[in-house]
Write a protein that holds these residues in place. Structure first.
Motif, PDB file in Angstrom:
ATOM      1  N   PHE A 465       0.615  -9.131   7.862  1.00 35.86           N
ATOM      2  CA  PHE A 465       0.906  -8.245   6.739  1.00 35.86           C
ATOM      3  C   PHE A 465       2.311  -8.519   6.202  1.00 35.86           C
ATOM      4  O   PHE A 465       3.285  -8.505   6.949  1.00 35.86           O
ATOM      5  N   GLY A 467       3.310  -6.867   3.216  1.00 32.28           N
ATOM      6  CA  GLY A 467       3.444  -5.907   2.141  1.00 32.28           C
ATOM      7  C   GLY A 467       4.642  -4.993   2.184  1.00 32.28           C
ATOM      8  O   GLY A 467       4.860  -4.237   1.244  1.00 32.28           O
ATOM      9  N   TYR A 468       5.429  -5.051   3.254  1.00 29.50           N
ATOM     10  CA  TYR A 468       6.633  -4.227   3.261  1.00 29.50           C
ATOM     11  C   TYR A 468       7.652  -4.721   2.240  1.00 29.50           C
ATOM     12  O   TYR A 468       8.397  -3.931   1.669  1.00 29.50           O
ATOM     13  N   TYR A 507      -1.694  -3.239   1.865  1.00 27.52           N
ATOM     14  CA  TYR A 507      -1.615  -2.284   2.972  1.00 27.52           C
ATOM     15  C   TYR A 507      -3.001  -1.732   3.246  1.00 27.52           C
ATOM     16  O   TYR A 507      -3.720  -1.307   2.323  1.00 27.52           O
ATOM     17  N   GLN A 513      -2.095   7.181   4.719  1.00 29.73           N
ATOM     18  CA  GLN A 513      -1.819   6.489   3.461  1.00 29.73           C
ATOM     19  C   GLN A 513      -3.041   5.674   3.051  1.00 29.73           C
ATOM     20  O   GLN A 513      -3.617   4.947   3.856  1.00 29.73           O
ATOM     21  N   GLY A 515      -5.385   2.801   1.248  1.00 27.32           N
ATOM     22  CA  GLY A 515      -5.266   1.357   1.173  1.00 27.32           C
ATOM     23  C   GLY A 515      -4.899   0.899  -0.229  1.00 27.32           C
ATOM     24  O   GLY A 515      -5.185   1.569  -1.224  1.00 27.32           O
ATOM     25  N   ASP A 516      -4.281  -0.285  -0.311  1.00 26.71           N
ATOM     26  CA  ASP A 516      -3.884  -0.834  -1.600  1.00 26.71           C
ATOM     27  C   ASP A 516      -5.079  -1.325  -2.396  1.00 26.71           C
ATOM     28  O   ASP A 516      -6.127  -1.691  -1.849  1.00 26.71           O
ATOM     29  N   LYS A 534      -8.806  -1.205   7.699  1.00 24.79           N
ATOM     30  CA  LYS A 534      -8.722  -2.019   8.910  1.00 24.79           C
ATOM     31  C   LYS A 534     -10.105  -2.211   9.525  1.00 24.79           C
ATOM     32  O   LYS A 534     -10.826  -1.253   9.767  1.00 24.79           O
ATOM     33  N   ARG A 566       0.830   1.089  -6.187  1.00 30.94           N
ATOM     34  CA  ARG A 566       1.581   1.100  -4.920  1.00 30.94           C
ATOM     35  C   ARG A 566       2.827   1.965  -5.058  1.00 30.94           C
ATOM     36  O   ARG A 566       3.164   2.744  -4.148  1.00 30.94           O
ATOM     37  N   GLY A 676       3.686   2.996   7.496  1.00 32.27           N
ATOM     38  CA  GLY A 676       3.361   2.942   6.075  1.00 32.27           C
ATOM     39  C   GLY A 676       4.439   2.304   5.224  1.00 32.27           C
ATOM     40  O   GLY A 676       5.501   1.893   5.696  1.00 32.27           O
ATOM     41  N   THR A 677       4.151   2.213   3.921  1.00 23.34           N
ATOM     42  CA  THR A 677       5.107   1.656   2.961  1.00 23.34           C
ATOM     43  C   THR A 677       5.887   2.795   2.321  1.00 23.34           C
ATOM     44  O   THR A 677       5.347   3.885   2.105  1.00 23.34           O
TER      45      THR A 677
END
Length: 883
Positions: A465, A467-468, A507, A513, A515-516, A534, A566, A676-677
């Motif tokens: 991942f 995406g952070y 994400y 949270q 999902g994207d 997931k 996002r 999470g983001t």
């Protein structure tokens, strides 16, 4: 030794053998949609066995709290009627992750049982898988157990590797043979040794199961199952604390061990206080109640509340089953919740969450019990009447529609009804029940289905991942493709599919949270991502549709997250952290998260709180959060060992599944463990506004809030609405409160005046009806319609007519907007023969309704006014039949 000492001795023994003592995970699996409840000690190590997670230790030991009351593992029906079954139990276990194997596992078990716990060697038996010569040799040659007490258990289910002594997590994955240890209680107890026709008796009781995971079962290219040797064979063991305690304390059943002796005594006390008189100490009902309080209390303590679906429904079934057994023994007021204090005193030392959550658990169970006691008497009356009819007719099967009515109207879960029937040698038509349930719940089931990707089987590489700090990853490799839940090599335009990538900026839904969403594209294909979830802990499934071209396994593709969406999500997620902290500041440290949902439109936050949050308290929360936003402090995310994170004071969510390494997120003055983001600075949230506060369950409140542009639009819309209202009332917005109070006072005055006029009109009409009363065997009977009368006017008219008629039965009706309102009244000297509730219900059934009430006054409604004249005409005949 008592149960607590046995638990401690087990853990300390394996600690002396180099095992890390690991705390029990919650009974609610934190991140495993395949499990309803934690049902074995290995559940929390599942990802370790599968190779998706690594721990700093290779040996572990636990005392795991488990529940088997739903899904594949369900012991509910046996509880109270056998010597050893429970809904809640403790599983003691030792685990090796690629370290020691069969020889050491068997030796440890034998040494602990015979040298530490001092069990007689001649009382112990062992079983091995029929083909496991290695384990057989260890038992017979190294341990020295006589061959006649080592039983080979083979292919007893019609397929190789389907034996009771061959354990498999699923159709594929790690698996291996088992070796169980049994204790012989002697010939005074019925039953035969394992593997014999009488093995289900209680004489020989399994106390330990050693699982040797040495294979990986997979499907080859031809669709056949293949067994590969694992490079690092592992050990997973389980021993029921209650069963071992029964053996060591030398008592006949699990319910005679010290822990249950205390609970059973307390159960008798609370039942007597609730109205029970003569209680047989050997009653199975007592055992059911003592067992079920453990399952219910631990389930609530770990965050579940009674509901009509999923884990909440299983909790409701268990609680109501216990309450019914108490009712059977004579309890007529709530009693079950009072056992929480006794349980906390008994087991709170080993499981401190019982103590910290004691008050909340008590309140949740009390609320559930009070609700059920409102209907249990009526439900049991209906069920007993049906049973009487069945006995007269010789029928042994209860109608499924009636079973569903008991479930739907009176809160009787199916297994509770089946319990009552089983006690009478009867059963229930489950197919009929399920058909009725299916008709009602079809829409709910469709809405509640698990998302497609959660059922997929994937054995490829994990997803990395990014995406952070990135919203786009170029040349990600496609490692998995699925259509309709099945793996495919290629997806084509129009396919609804799930893509798995080796690298992604998307994400996956987790921790509340969402999902994207976004898109993927290469030179020939385009895929729109609608959601990301997931498949496994480190494998992300991108759910969406192929818009152009074909995508194949091994292709590379550019993956881009919808940045605006996002940004809205992270604003709401970061605001949730600040809101959580602010709620604890305003309401108190008892506030604990009980669920959250963060998406682009809002944040929804559930938390422990027994009373509604006032407007003033909500305002304080808003002020605190917006003050943090205005400070515009930089946010920070750090990865560290969980022990270090605890030292920093980071908020940890009870019941959440954390690994050895965790992510600590600082936003303003908030510090939480979160994967999470989030925003870069608190000021990025923009603006925070609470839009709703409500109760969702006993002891749980919900706050919904919006941020950023959504919050701004919300406030602007509210301001516009206030402006329109002020314009309508012809006052400035600042004077709206005063003006509305004045208008409402005027409305109330008019309502009183109208009510008085209606009452006077109804009274005048009622007096005119006196001459219509007919005499039936010395009783005046009046059934008529009052035009324009509401409920209050009807009730008042019935009261006056009763008084004027003497010994009388009166039914008055009115019709408005196509609906019928009925009020029936019976004088006190007549209620032993004619009951107002039965009378009004008789009339209501003819006009498409139902109702009831007291013997002297009752109310009902209906939806078929065309049948009202005929229904009223039959009142006198009905009353005559009662006299």
């Amino acid at each position: 030794m008592n149960a607590a000492e046995i638990r401690s001795t087990f853990l300390k023994y394996f600690e002396s053998k180099g095992h890390q003592i690991v705390a029990s995970s919650p009974v609610v699996p934190g991140d495993d949609p395949t499990l309803l409840f934690t049902n074995a000690g290995m559940n929390q190590f599942k990802d370790v066995f599968l190779g998706f997670d690594k721990r700093p230790y290779t040996r572990a030991t636990t005392a795991q709290k488990c529940i088997r009351a739903g899904g594949k593992h369900n012991d509910l029906e046996n509880v109270g009627y056998t010597a050893r079954h429970h809904t809640f139990f403790e599983m003691l276990g030792n685990f090796s992750f690629g370290d020691y194997f069969k020889q050491d596992a068997i030796k440890y078990a034998w040494e602990l049982l015979t040298e530490v716990f001092k069990l007689p060697k001649d009382k112990l038996w062992a079983t091995v898988y029929a083909e496991d010569d290695e384990a057989y040799e260890i038992w017979t040659k190294e341990i020295g157990l006589p061959p006649e007490r080592v039983v080979r258990i083979g292919d007893n289910k019609g397929a190789r590797y389907a034996s009771d002594n061959f354990w498999m997590m699923g159709d594929t994955g790690p698996c291996g043979p088992c070796s169980e240890i049994f204790y012989d209680f002697g010939p005074s107890i019925a039953g035969g040794p394992p593997g014999s026709p009488d093995e289900d008796g209680d004489r020989y009781t399994e106390v330990w199961n050693n699982v040797f995971m040495q294979y990986n079962r997979r499907i080859d290219e031809n669709g056949n199952y293949v067994m590969d040797l694992l490079p690092k064979p592992s050990v997973d063991t389980g021993m029921g604390l209650e069963r071992l305690t029964r053996v060591l304390q030398n008592v006949g059943t699990n319910y005679e061990i010290d822990l249950f002796v205390t609970l059973l005594a307390a159960t008798q006390d609370v039942l007597k206080a609730a109205g029970a008189t003569e209680i047989d100490p050997a009653s199975p009902s007592l055992k059911v109640i003592a067992d079920h309080i453990r399952a219910c209390a631990f389930t609530v303590a770990d965050g579940v509340i009674p509901s009509n679906e999923g884990r909440g429904y299983v909790l409701r079934r268990i609680a109501r089953r216990a309450i019914r057994h108490g009712y059977k023994l004579g309890a007529r007021t709530p009693f079950f919740y009072k056992l929480v204090d006794v349980l906390a005193a008994e087991m709170g030392g080993a499981y401190p969450e019982l103590v910290s959550q004691q008050r909340r658990v008590t309140e949740v169970l009390k609320h559930e019990e009070e609700r059920f006691f409102l209907t249990i008497a009526n439900g049991m009356e209906i069920l007993e009447a049906a049973l009487a009819v069945m006995q007269q007719s010789g029928s042994l099967v209860l109608d499924g529609d009636l079973a569903f009515k008991l479930h739907d109207t009176y809160g009787f879960p199916l297994d509770l009804t089946a319990d009552v029937l089983r006690e009478r040698g009867m059963s229930v038509d489950e197919a009929g029940f399920n058909a009725a349930m299916g008709r009602q719940r079809e829409q709910a089931r469709a809405a509640g289905k698990f998302k497609m990707a959660q059922g997929l089987v994937y054995s490829g590489a994990a997803t990395t991942f990014h995406g952070y700090d990135k919203l786009m990853v170029e040349d990600a490799k496609v490692t998995g493709l699925y259509v309709d839940g099945s793996p495919v090599d290629t997806v084509r335009p129009g396919d609804d599919a799930v893509l798995v990538l080796d690298n992604t900026p998307f994400y996956a839904e987790s921790g509340g949270q969402c999902g994207d969403a976004g898109a993927m594209q290469n030179a020939t294909a385009r895929f729109v991502v609608e959601d990301t979830i997931k498949i496994q802990a480190d494998v992300f499934g991108h759910h969406g549709r192929v818009m152009e071209g074909e995508i194949r396994i091994g292709d590379t593709i550019d993956a881009r997250v919808d940045g605006l969406r996002r940004a809205a999500v992270v604003r709401n997620h970061s605001a949730t952290h600040l809101m959580h902290k602010a709620l604890r500041e305003v309401l108190g440290a008892h506030v604990q998260q009980k669920g959250s949902q963060v998406d682009a439109s809002k944040t929804r936050f559930d938390f422990a709180q027994n009373s509604p949050v006032t407007d003033a308290e909500l305002l304080k929360v808003e002020q605190i959060v917006n003050r943090e936003i205005l400070q515009n402090a930089a946010a920070q995310a750090r990865e560290m060992a969980i022990e270090d994170a605890q030292k920093t004071g980071a908020m940890m969510l009870f019941g959440e599944k954390y690994g050895e390494t965790v992510r600590v997120v600082d936003i303003g003055s908030s510090r939480e463990l979160c994967g999470g983001t989030h925003v870069s600075r608190s000021g990025d949230i923009g603006f925070f506004k609470i839009v709703a506060e409500s109760g969702v369950a006993a002891g749980v409140r919900r706050v919904e809030a919006v941020t950023g542009e959504n919050a701004m639009n919300y406030v602007l819309q509210r301001d516009a609405q206030l402006g329109e209202l002020a314009s309508t009332l012809k006052v400035p917005s600042s004077e709206l409160g005063h003006k509305l109070s004045s208008v409402l006072d005027g409305v109330r005055a008019l309502e009183k005046e109208v009510a008085a006029l209606k009452s006077k009109l109804a009274s005048n009409q009622g007096d005119a009806l006196l001459d219509q009363a007919v005499e039936v065997n010395g009783v005046k009977v009046l059934a008529a319609t009052l035009e324009g009368a509401d409920v209050a006017a009807l009730r008042e008219a019935v009261d006056k007519l009763r008084d004027k008629l003497g010994t009388a039965a009166v039914v008055l009706a009115s019709v408005a907007d196509g609906k019928v309102t009925l009020i029936a009244g019976v004088t006190a000297n007549l209620t032993s023969k004619v009951k107002a509730g039965e009378l009004v219900n008789m009339v209501a059934q003819q006009v498409g309704g139902k109702g009831g009430g007291r013997p002297d006054m009752a109310q009902a409604g209906g939806t078929d006014p065309a049948n009202l004249p005929g229904a009223l005409a039959g009142v006198a005949i009905w009353v005559a039949g009662k006299l």
